[in-house]
Design an enzyme around this catalytic site. Structure first.
Site, PDB file in Angstrom:
ATOM      1  N   ARG A 172      -5.134   0.130 -10.709  1.00 45.22           N
ATOM      2  CA  ARG A 172      -4.462  -0.532  -9.642  1.00 45.22           C
ATOM      3  C   ARG A 172      -4.720  -2.031  -9.292  1.00 45.22           C
ATOM      4  NH1 ARG A 172      -3.339   3.321  -4.458  1.00 45.22           N
ATOM      5  NH2 ARG A 172      -3.410   1.435  -3.340  1.00 45.22           N
ATOM      6  N   ARG A 192       2.714   2.232   9.146  1.00 47.79           N
ATOM      7  CA  ARG A 192       1.583   1.329   9.136  1.00 47.79           C
ATOM      8  C   ARG A 192       1.813   0.267  10.203  1.00 47.79           C
ATOM      9  NH1 ARG A 192      -0.140   2.584   3.275  1.00 47.79           N
ATOM     10  NH2 ARG A 192      -2.305   1.424   3.075  1.00 47.79           N
ATOM     11  N   ARG A 233     -12.120   3.739  -7.813  1.00 50.44           N
ATOM     12  CA  ARG A 233     -10.926   4.235  -8.165  1.00 50.44           C
ATOM     13  C   ARG A 233      -9.991   3.128  -9.184  1.00 50.44           C
ATOM     14  NH1 ARG A 233      -6.546   5.477  -3.253  1.00 50.44           N
ATOM     15  NH2 ARG A 233      -6.370   3.242  -3.228  1.00 50.44           N
ATOM     16  N   ARG A 292      -6.739  -6.039   2.661  1.00 48.37           N
ATOM     17  CA  ARG A 292      -6.065  -4.470   3.166  1.00 48.37           C
ATOM     18  C   ARG A 292      -6.637  -4.070   4.359  1.00 48.37           C
ATOM     19  NH1 ARG A 292      -6.921  -1.875  -2.392  1.00 48.37           N
ATOM     20  NH2 ARG A 292      -5.984   0.064  -1.405  1.00 48.37           N
ATOM     21  N   LYS A 315      -6.342   9.957   2.107  1.00 43.55           N
ATOM     22  CA  LYS A 315      -5.131  10.610   2.549  1.00 43.55           C
ATOM     23  C   LYS A 315      -4.513  11.096   1.426  1.00 43.55           C
ATOM     24  CE  LYS A 315      -3.435   6.526   4.120  1.00 43.55           C
ATOM     25  NZ  LYS A 315      -4.653   5.473   3.488  1.00 43.55           N
TER      26      LYS A 315
HETATM   27  P1  ADP Z   1      -4.134   2.518   0.265  1.00 43.33           P
HETATM   28  O1  ADP Z   1      -4.045   3.526   1.384  1.00 43.33           O
HETATM   29  O2  ADP Z   1      -5.206   2.741  -0.665  1.00 43.33           O
HETATM   30  O3  ADP Z   1      -3.885   1.114   0.617  1.00 43.33           O
HETATM   31  P2  ADP Z   1      -1.443   3.122  -0.537  1.00 43.33           P
HETATM   32  O4  ADP Z   1      -0.901   3.461  -1.901  1.00 43.33           O
HETATM   33  O5  ADP Z   1      -1.032   4.085   0.775  1.00 43.33           O
HETATM   34  O6  ADP Z   1      -2.754   2.883  -0.723  1.00 43.33           O
HETATM   35  O7  ADP Z   1      -0.718   1.560  -0.237  1.00 43.33           O
HETATM   36  C1  ADP Z   1      -0.682   0.523  -0.956  1.00 43.33           C
HETATM   37  C2  ADP Z   1       0.039  -0.451  -0.731  1.00 43.33           C
HETATM   38  O8  ADP Z   1       1.703  -0.387  -0.840  1.00 43.33           O
HETATM   39  C3  ADP Z   1      -0.391  -1.148   0.452  1.00 43.33           C
HETATM   40  O9  ADP Z   1      -1.397  -2.045   0.444  1.00 43.33           O
HETATM   41  C4  ADP Z   1       0.980  -2.151   0.934  1.00 43.33           C
HETATM   42  O10 ADP Z   1       1.046  -3.262   0.284  1.00 43.33           O
HETATM   43  C5  ADP Z   1       1.968  -1.027   0.347  1.00 43.33           C
HETATM   44  N1  ADP Z   1       2.228   0.065   1.530  1.00 43.33           N
HETATM   45  C6  ADP Z   1       2.148   1.226   1.417  1.00 43.33           C
HETATM   46  N2  ADP Z   1       2.802   1.948   2.448  1.00 43.33           N
HETATM   47  C7  ADP Z   1       3.133   0.672   3.146  1.00 43.33           C
HETATM   48  C8  ADP Z   1       3.697   0.941   4.645  1.00 43.33           C
HETATM   49  N3  ADP Z   1       4.159   1.716   5.257  1.00 43.33           N
HETATM   50  N4  ADP Z   1       4.061  -0.544   4.986  1.00 43.33           N
HETATM   51  C9  ADP Z   1       4.033  -1.591   4.460  1.00 43.33           C
HETATM   52  N5  ADP Z   1       3.427  -1.542   3.141  1.00 43.33           N
HETATM   53  C10 ADP Z   1       2.954  -0.620   2.666  1.00 43.33           C
END
Ligand code: ADP
Length: 190
Positions: A134, A89, A128, A146, A14
């Site tokens: 990370r 999400r 990654r 996740r 994404k």
């Molecule tokens: P990925 O899609 O690889 O998990 P992101 O950078 O989108 O990476 O998200 C990393 C973390 O940030 C998630 O595992 C969660 O803990 C938090 N996070 C991101 N977006 C949301 C959201 N919309 N609601 C709740 N937690 C979020």
């Protein structure tokens, strides 16, 4: 104004695709993951709170996430549209986003899901994790957590957007260009 949600499991691509699409369509890219990481880096209260969830691979609570997202949209009024990445999400987040956009006479035009098998995603995330450092990308147990969070809380949004005739699916497997072209084909037909 075209507002698009990029949807998909962790590692689906994404963020990578968003960086191409935002330029092509002059959209403002809002990644909740990036916003949380920015807050963590700057040691804000929000960052401290988010970190305790993110490091385990759990979702950050809705209230906090929704407030942060709305603040970010409000900060960027002059735009062709938004590209939401990693938000919504959960069903509450999706409902909050619809209500919030409606109040501003805006709406989501399409939700596009990038799809790939779990085994491909796990490989990508571990790779990654080596360069990004990370914490949530360096450990298979956290990655699988996740995916569980995604299956339980995020996957139901497919039905939410399908009911509104706004859900599109694209394969996230292939070279970056090929995947971008698949997304562009969908967006250009909207
Ligand atoms: P990925 O899609 O690889 O998990 P992101 O950078 O989108 O990476 O998200 C990393 C973390 O940030 C998630 O595992 C969660 O803990 C938090 N996070 C991101 N977006 C949301 C959201 N919309 N609601 C709740 N937690 C979020």
């Amino acid at each position: 104004m075209v507002n698009i949600v990029l949807f998909g499991k962790p590692g689906a691509g994404k963020g990578t695709q968003a960086s191409f699409l935002k330029k092509k369509y002059s959209l403002i890219h809002i990644s909740t993951g990036d916003l949380f990481r920015y807050n963590i880096k700057n040691k804000t209260e929000l960052g401290k709170l988010a970190k305790s969830f993110m490091d385990k691979g759990d979702l950050v609570p809705d209230q906090v996430t929704i407030k942060m997202l709305e603040d970010e949209v409000k900060r960027n009024t002059n735009t062709n549209g938004f590209l939401f990445d990693g938000f919504p999400r959960t069903k509450s987040q999706a409902e909050a986003l619809d209500n919030f956009l409606n109040e501003k006479k805006m709406e989501i035009k399409a939700t596009i899901s990038l799809e790939a098998d779990d085994n491909i995603l796990i490989k990508r995330l571990l790779e990654r994790g080596k360069s990004s450092k990370r914490i949530d990308d360096q450990n298979e147990v956290k990655i699988i957590n996740r995916f569980k969070e995604y299956n339980k809380k995020t996957a139901p949004l497919k039905a939410y957007y399908k009911d509104q005739n706004k859900f599109y699916t694209v394969s996230g497997v292939g070279s970056l260009d090929i995947v971008t072209n698949r997304l562009v084909e969908v967006i250009d037909r909207l």
